[in-house]
Design an enzyme around this catalytic site. Structure first.
Site, PDB file in Angstrom:
ATOM      1  N   TYR A  32     -20.878  10.088  53.994  1.00 56.97           N
ATOM      2  CA  TYR A  32     -21.583   9.381  52.919  1.00 56.97           C
ATOM      3  C   TYR A  32     -21.622  10.231  51.657  1.00 56.97           C
ATOM      4  CZ  TYR A  32     -25.885  12.198  53.431  1.00 56.97           C
ATOM      5  OH  TYR A  32     -26.796  13.220  53.454  1.00 56.97           O
ATOM      6  N   LYS A 146     -20.128  15.894  54.598  1.00 52.22           N
ATOM      7  CA  LYS A 146     -21.354  15.121  54.372  1.00 52.22           C
ATOM      8  C   LYS A 146     -21.397  13.982  55.390  1.00 52.22           C
ATOM      9  CE  LYS A 146     -24.263  13.734  50.446  1.00 52.22           C
ATOM     10  NZ  LYS A 146     -25.446  14.453  50.880  1.00 52.22           N
ATOM     11  N   GLU A 178     -29.452  26.358  53.592  1.00 54.86           N
ATOM     12  CA  GLU A 178     -29.821  25.379  52.564  1.00 54.86           C
ATOM     13  C   GLU A 178     -31.034  24.590  53.039  1.00 54.86           C
ATOM     14  OE1 GLU A 178     -26.683  22.440  52.106  1.00 54.86           O
ATOM     15  OE2 GLU A 178     -26.297  22.449  54.252  1.00 54.86           O
ATOM     16  N   LEU A 202     -23.522  22.456  52.594  1.00 54.69           N
ATOM     17  CA  LEU A 202     -22.861  21.382  51.858  1.00 54.69           C
ATOM     18  C   LEU A 202     -22.560  21.888  50.441  1.00 54.69           C
ATOM     19  CD1 LEU A 202     -22.209  18.262  52.142  1.00 54.69           C
ATOM     20  CD2 LEU A 202     -24.141  17.969  50.593  1.00 54.69           C
TER      21      LEU A 202
HETATM   22  N1  PDD Z   1     -28.423  15.147  50.177  1.00 52.56           N
HETATM   23  N2  PDD Z   1     -27.392  19.997  51.315  1.00 52.56           N
HETATM   24  C1  PDD Z   1     -27.693  18.940  52.099  1.00 52.56           C
HETATM   25  C2  PDD Z   1     -27.823  19.149  53.566  1.00 52.56           C
HETATM   26  C3  PDD Z   1     -27.887  17.668  51.514  1.00 52.56           C
HETATM   27  O1  PDD Z   1     -28.166  16.625  52.308  1.00 52.56           O
HETATM   28  C4  PDD Z   1     -27.799  17.525  50.102  1.00 52.56           C
HETATM   29  C5  PDD Z   1     -27.984  16.209  49.416  1.00 52.56           C
HETATM   30  C6  PDD Z   1     -27.492  18.665  49.335  1.00 52.56           C
HETATM   31  C7  PDD Z   1     -27.351  18.607  47.840  1.00 52.56           C
HETATM   32  O2  PDD Z   1     -26.143  18.003  47.450  1.00 52.56           O
HETATM   33  P1  PDD Z   1     -26.003  17.216  46.073  1.00 52.56           P
HETATM   34  O3  PDD Z   1     -26.428  18.157  45.010  1.00 52.56           O
HETATM   35  O4  PDD Z   1     -24.579  16.870  45.996  1.00 52.56           O
HETATM   36  O5  PDD Z   1     -26.928  16.014  46.142  1.00 52.56           O
HETATM   37  C8  PDD Z   1     -27.278  19.876  49.978  1.00 52.56           C
HETATM   38  C9  PDD Z   1     -28.533  13.804  49.656  1.00 52.56           C
HETATM   39  C10 PDD Z   1     -29.186  13.699  48.318  1.00 52.56           C
HETATM   40  C11 PDD Z   1     -29.161  12.918  50.712  1.00 52.56           C
HETATM   41  O6  PDD Z   1     -28.851  13.151  51.871  1.00 52.56           O
HETATM   42  O7  PDD Z   1     -29.885  11.983  50.382  1.00 52.56           O
END
Ligand code: PDD
Length: 283
Positions: A32, A146, A178, A202
């Site tokens: 996703y 992801k 993270e 990620l």
């Molecule tokens: N999640 N690390 C993890 C495990 C995440 O699920 C996310 C973002 C990030 C940050 O990535 P980005 O800056 O590209 O949003 C890091 C999204 C927002 C979610 O699962 O809803």
């Protein structure tokens, strides 16, 4: 009623249905993206689509669309929904097939997209910072993908919530990886430290923006392994994500981070982020 996209059609959310044999449902077999939209313009779309390609490659799936096709679909879902600021969620699963661990052959993927309002980050969180707890990183070894299978992440986030915190920051082998749904940073002497971009984290798109903004602001940013004892000594800790932007963590495991107030480095970069997100064509 919000309009969603499912397998070639835009339709009201309550009319969108998927099979109980969908591998996303049975195995969590899919990937996703979450793309922020400000003033009806997607933010860093090319980076999100490039990460989607990496995620699909990582689970050995064909990308159902070209970048141009994805862009057109995303523009349409933005146009069909009311809000100016949105969070577009898209998901691709390995499709519908009788339950069998083996990948099915010649089965079209399930492609789903929805758009939710992108609510402004709570003023309190920006003024006072959030609380975080640290937890063991119990996820698999391909955290750069992801994947929709987010059970460990949901469990950690729930644990944080039950302890009065807004995020769980993970440690693998004692080192910070993270947040449960965010990247994380620790600041020492005006230098920003974050985990090395490898399979343990990620590659956040907001993280990428943080790197760009730090360089522009003349603030050093380094990828480095950080142990828990060091985190407790940090001047500032933050998290970043597409939906929560940059947030200061002012309490970690119940202890004050630095002065216990959002710090100056966060303020500087958050200001820069706020300016950048409202500009169009910011790729
Ligand atoms: N999640 N690390 C993890 C495990 C995440 O699920 C996310 C973002 C990030 C940050 O990535 P980005 O800056 O590209 O949003 C890091 C999204 C927002 C979610 O699962 O809803």
């Amino acid at each position: 009623m919000p309009v969603v996209y499912l397998n070639g059609e835009f339709l009201p959310a309550d009319e969108a249905k998927i099979s109980v044999f969908d591998r996303g449902f049975l195995f969590g077999d899919g990937v996703y993206e979450v793309i922020p939209v400000y003033d009806r313009q997607s933010f860093r779309l090319a980076s999100h689509l490039s990460r989607l390609q990496n995620s699909l490659d990582g689970i050995r799936m064909q990308n159902p669309f070209s970048e141009v096709e994805w862009t057109a679909l995303i523009e349409q879902i933005i146009a069909k929904n009311e809000m100016n600021d949105q969070a577009v969620y898209l998901q691709v699963t390995r499709g519908v097939a009788p339950r069998d661990h083996l990948f099915p052959e010649n089965v079209p993927p399930t492609v789903f997209m929805m758009s939710n309002p992108l609510k402004p980050v709570a003023v309190d969180f920006k003024e006072q910072g959030i609380s975080a707890i640290t937890v063991e990183d119990i996820r698999w070894q391909y955290c750069d993908i992801k994947a929709i299978s987010l059970l460990p992440n949901t469990m950690m986030r729930q644990q944080a919530h039950e302890q009065g915190a807004q995020e769980a920051i993970m440690l693998r082998d004692g080192l910070m990886t993270e947040g449960s749904a965010s990247n994380s940073y620790a600041i020492f002497d005006n230098v920003i430290y974050t985990a090395i971009k490898d399979k343990r984290v990620l590659p956040g798109i907001t993280r990428e923006v943080v790197f760009d903004l730090a360089v522009q602001a003349g603030i050093a940013i380094k990828e480095q392994e950080l142990a828990l004892e060091r985190l407790y000594q940090a001047d500032e800790i933050w998290i970043s994500s597409s939906t929560r932007e940059l947030l200061p963590v002012t309490r970690l495991d119940g202890k004050l981070v630095g002065t216990g107030q959002p710090g100056p480095v966060w303020k500087k970069l958050d200001n820069a982020y706020q300016q950048l997100k409202r500009k169009t064509n910011n790729e």
